[in-house]
Write a protein that holds these residues in place. Structure first.
Motif, PDB file in Angstrom:
ATOM      1  N   VAL A   1       8.392   1.616   0.999  1.00  0.00           N
ATOM      2  CA  VAL A   1       8.531   0.051   1.498  1.00  0.00           C
ATOM      3  C   VAL A   1      10.200  -0.211   1.477  1.00  0.00           C
ATOM      4  O   VAL A   1      11.210   0.452   0.698  1.00  0.00           O
ATOM      5  N   VAL A   2      10.565  -0.833   2.534  1.00  0.00           N
ATOM      6  CA  VAL A   2      12.128  -0.955   2.765  1.00  0.00           C
ATOM      7  C   VAL A   2      12.281  -2.527   2.535  1.00  0.00           C
ATOM      8  O   VAL A   2      11.239  -3.587   2.901  1.00  0.00           O
TER       9      VAL A   2
ATOM     10  N   LEU B   1       7.218  -4.181  -8.526  1.00  0.00           N
ATOM     11  CA  LEU B   1       7.477  -3.142  -7.385  1.00  0.00           C
ATOM     12  C   LEU B   1       7.744  -1.772  -7.691  1.00  0.00           C
ATOM     13  O   LEU B   1       6.903  -0.875  -7.212  1.00  0.00           O
ATOM     14  N   LEU B   2       8.628  -1.458  -8.710  1.00  0.00           N
ATOM     15  CA  LEU B   2       8.655  -0.126  -9.063  1.00  0.00           C
ATOM     16  C   LEU B   2       7.500   0.383  -9.709  1.00  0.00           C
ATOM     17  O   LEU B   2       7.318   1.499  -9.684  1.00  0.00           O
ATOM     18  N   ASN B   3       6.765  -0.227 -10.296  1.00  0.00           N
ATOM     19  CA  ASN B   3       5.599   0.019 -11.096  1.00  0.00           C
ATOM     20  C   ASN B   3       4.583   0.514 -10.173  1.00  0.00           C
ATOM     21  O   ASN B   3       3.767   1.713 -10.244  1.00  0.00           O
ATOM     22  N   TRP B   4       4.440  -0.350  -8.940  1.00  0.00           N
ATOM     23  CA  TRP B   4       3.299   0.082  -8.048  1.00  0.00           C
ATOM     24  C   TRP B   4       3.784   1.601  -7.184  1.00  0.00           C
ATOM     25  O   TRP B   4       2.884   2.168  -7.158  1.00  0.00           O
ATOM     26  N   VAL B   5       5.156   1.388  -7.036  1.00  0.00           N
ATOM     27  CA  VAL B   5       5.549   2.662  -6.211  1.00  0.00           C
ATOM     28  C   VAL B   5       5.312   3.990  -7.297  1.00  0.00           C
ATOM     29  O   VAL B   5       5.103   5.264  -6.897  1.00  0.00           O
ATOM     30  N   THR B   6       5.876   3.816  -8.396  1.00  0.00           N
ATOM     31  CA  THR B   6       5.494   4.830  -9.361  1.00  0.00           C
ATOM     32  C   THR B   6       4.052   5.296  -9.616  1.00  0.00           C
ATOM     33  O   THR B   6       3.642   6.689  -9.576  1.00  0.00           O
ATOM     34  N   GLU B   7       3.240   4.360  -9.682  1.00  0.00           N
ATOM     35  CA  GLU B   7       1.750   4.494  -9.796  1.00  0.00           C
ATOM     36  C   GLU B   7       1.097   5.274  -8.758  1.00  0.00           C
ATOM     37  O   GLU B   7       0.154   6.319  -8.737  1.00  0.00           O
TER      38      GLU B   7
ATOM     39  N   THR C   1       0.276  -7.661  -1.143  1.00  0.00           N
ATOM     40  CA  THR C   1       0.161  -7.180   0.275  1.00  0.00           C
ATOM     41  C   THR C   1       0.406  -5.571   0.332  1.00  0.00           C
ATOM     42  O   THR C   1      -0.256  -4.995   0.980  1.00  0.00           O
ATOM     43  N   LEU C   2       1.290  -5.085  -0.394  1.00  0.00           N
ATOM     44  CA  LEU C   2       1.425  -3.662  -0.587  1.00  0.00           C
ATOM     45  C   LEU C   2       0.353  -3.041  -0.831  1.00  0.00           C
ATOM     46  O   LEU C   2      -0.384  -2.039  -0.534  1.00  0.00           O
ATOM     47  N   LYS C   3      -0.326  -3.425  -2.000  1.00  0.00           N
ATOM     48  CA  LYS C   3      -1.269  -2.906  -2.806  1.00  0.00           C
ATOM     49  C   LYS C   3      -2.733  -2.787  -1.533  1.00  0.00           C
ATOM     50  O   LYS C   3      -3.406  -1.872  -1.666  1.00  0.00           O
ATOM     51  N   THR C   4      -2.622  -3.904  -0.628  1.00  0.00           N
ATOM     52  CA  THR C   4      -3.755  -3.863   0.207  1.00  0.00           C
ATOM     53  C   THR C   4      -3.491  -2.868   1.363  1.00  0.00           C
ATOM     54  O   THR C   4      -4.089  -1.995   1.516  1.00  0.00           O
TER      55      THR C   4
ATOM     56  N   VAL D   1       4.265   1.178  11.296  1.00  0.00           N
ATOM     57  CA  VAL D   1       5.024   0.118  10.688  1.00  0.00           C
ATOM     58  C   VAL D   1       4.090  -1.162  10.141  1.00  0.00           C
ATOM     59  O   VAL D   1       3.160  -1.761  10.950  1.00  0.00           O
ATOM     60  N   VAL D   2       4.111  -1.649   8.934  1.00  0.00           N
ATOM     61  CA  VAL D   2       3.326  -2.848   8.683  1.00  0.00           C
ATOM     62  C   VAL D   2       4.211  -3.896   8.011  1.00  0.00           C
ATOM     63  O   VAL D   2       5.261  -3.374   7.386  1.00  0.00           O
TER      64      VAL D   2
END
Length: 458
Positions: free
Chosen positions: A231-232, A253-259, A222-225, A208-209
């Motif tokens: 991601v909850v 956020l959606l773009n990041w999880v898609t990529e 921070t997600l990118k790091t 867990v982060v």
């Protein structure tokens, strides 16, 4: 003394003698007639005692010879073992409060119990065949169809009933989901955020982060790091701060999880109640790439004790989930599930939500009015016009622990930001309180606020 009591008395005495090895293995017991004469009881009484001992495996029979003691090892009882009475310490029992400012409660005083009872009876007659069989893990198809229609026009969640899994709680849904995944996952959770969900993942052995928040919600930078797998987030009403994630952050956020080929778990825990605005569209409704897992619950709209939550899975995860649970049995109450389906289908659910929306609006407005009147410039109210709680920043020399303890001592159920932080909040003159307004009665709002004022300024 009844005959039933004598049978139990004889059964218990012989059982204890066998366990304490007063009888040898294969030793013959007295005949039924002999024991009946010795105990001054009927032969049937002795017969009942012997049959119970036989059923439990203490004795066996030989045809026309009688009853004999089975071969049993002596039960080991360690020397240090001493039977202890249950600890009935009152501190271990949940306290009853005069005023509840809890974010976890709902007002069930207006719950239409007559309609619900009617639907329970209707469920028994309509679905008696289904309820006589082992229920499928996903929950009744009828309820899943009702939920699919409900969240389609309420939350913009367009899905098929096959994608929906209904269970007795969000924790059960997530536990099952992550058991279907082969490896441990890295899971990002908002901080502050839902502490029980954080603990759930930690107890499951997941990594867990904790992701900090800014004025738009959780930090994508921070997600990118951290690069988590899941991601909850609570985008429509961040828990507990109340922040509504704007469209710019949602797209980011959606773009990041898609990529990154990752997933979002959208916890839409109290989407039904909005004040002065239309419903905020779900994150799921924007997702075009099967990257969002949608969580919903009836705990806030109906009652927490009903224990009905649901999950909408994207297709890439659905096949694995179905395969892993094809022989599983749901823990969902079938009668509640079918009754809820009928409750929704009849229109009574929508009627109840409209009624409760009016009641909660009245409570919320009175809370905000009296708080502003009593505390004036000493408070800042973070009113995000959604849900059943809001944040209150208040000037106080007391620590968080002191505020919580004094509230408890004065019979106020109150939670602070400290409960939802991974680390202890910094010691400052401003303290953040979580004010829930669902359960408290209208006439109790002013007395509760005055008591809170007394605690803060004492």
């Amino acid at each position: 003394m009844t005959q039933t009591y004598k049978y139990r008395e004889i059964y218990l005495k012989i059982k204890q003698d066998i366990l304490s090895q007063q009888y040898n293995s294969h030793e013959k017991l007295p005949s039924k007639r002999q024991l009946a004469n010795d105990q001054s009881v009927s032969i049937n009484t002795v017969k009942n005692a012997y049959e119970q001992l036989f059923a439990e495996g203490y004795i066996y029979t030989k045809e026309r010879q009688g009853y004999f003691v089975e071969v049993l090892n002596k039960l080991i009882i360690q020397d240090h073992h001493v039977s202890q009475p249950l600890n009935n310490n009152p501190t271990q029992i949940k306290s009853s409060f005069r005023y509840s400012l809890s974010h976890m409660t709902t007002d069930i005083s207006q719950f239409p119990i007559d309609f619900w009872s009617k639907h329970v009876k209707e469920a028994f007659s309509t679905f008696k065949n289904e309820m006589s069989e082992i229920p499928i893990y996903k929950g009744p198809l009828e309820l899943r169809k009702s939920i699919a229609q409900l969240i389609s026009y309420k939350r913009g969640v367009s899905c098929y009933p096959e994608q929906i899994i209904v269970s007795s709680g969000t924790a059960n849904l997530l536990s099952t989901l992550f058991k279907t995944l082969s490896d441990n996952q890295k899971i990002a959770i908002e901080n502050p955020g839902y502490s029980r969900m954080r603990k759930l993942f930690i107890d499951m052995g997941q990594e867990v982060v904790n992701i900090p928040l800014d004025h738009k919600g959780l930090s994508v930078n921070t997600l990118k790091t951290e690069k988590p797998d899941f991601v909850v987030t609570t985008p429509s009403h961040q828990f507990p701060t109340g922040t509504i994630m704007p469209i710019s952050r949602r797209i980011e956020l959606l773009n990041w999880v898609t990529e990154q080929n990752k997933y979002i778990i959208e916890d839409d825990y109290d989407s039904e109640y909005k004040y002065g605005t239309d419903n905020i569209p779900s994150l799921y409704s924007l997702d075009k790439n099967d990257r969002v897992i949608y969580l919903g619950t009836f705990s806030k709209t109906l009652m927490p004790s009903l224990r009905v939550s649901y999950m909408v899975l994207p297709y890439p995860l659905l096949y694995k989930f179905d395969l892993a649970t094809e022989t599983s049995i749901t823990d969902l109450s079938s009668i509640n599930a079918y009754a809820l389906h009928l409750f929704i289908k009849s229109g009574n659910y929508e009627k109840y939500i409209r009624k409760m929306h009016h009641i909660y609006t009245e409570k919320r407005e009175l809370f905000l009015k009296i708080l502003s009147k009593e505390f004036k410039e000493d408070i800042t109210i973070y009113d995000m016009q959604a849900g059943l709680h809001f944040l209150l920043n208040i000037k106080s020399t007391l620590s968080y622990k002191e505020i919580e303890q004094k509230a408890h001592d004065n019979s106020i159920e109150l939670y602070t930001l400290r409960r939802f932080m991974v680390e202890e909040p910094a010691n400052s003159s401003i303290k953040t309180l979580i004010i829930g307004f669902a359960k408290i009665e209208l006439e109790d709002i002013e007395p509760a606020i005055l008591k809170l004022k007394e605690i803060i300024y004492n």
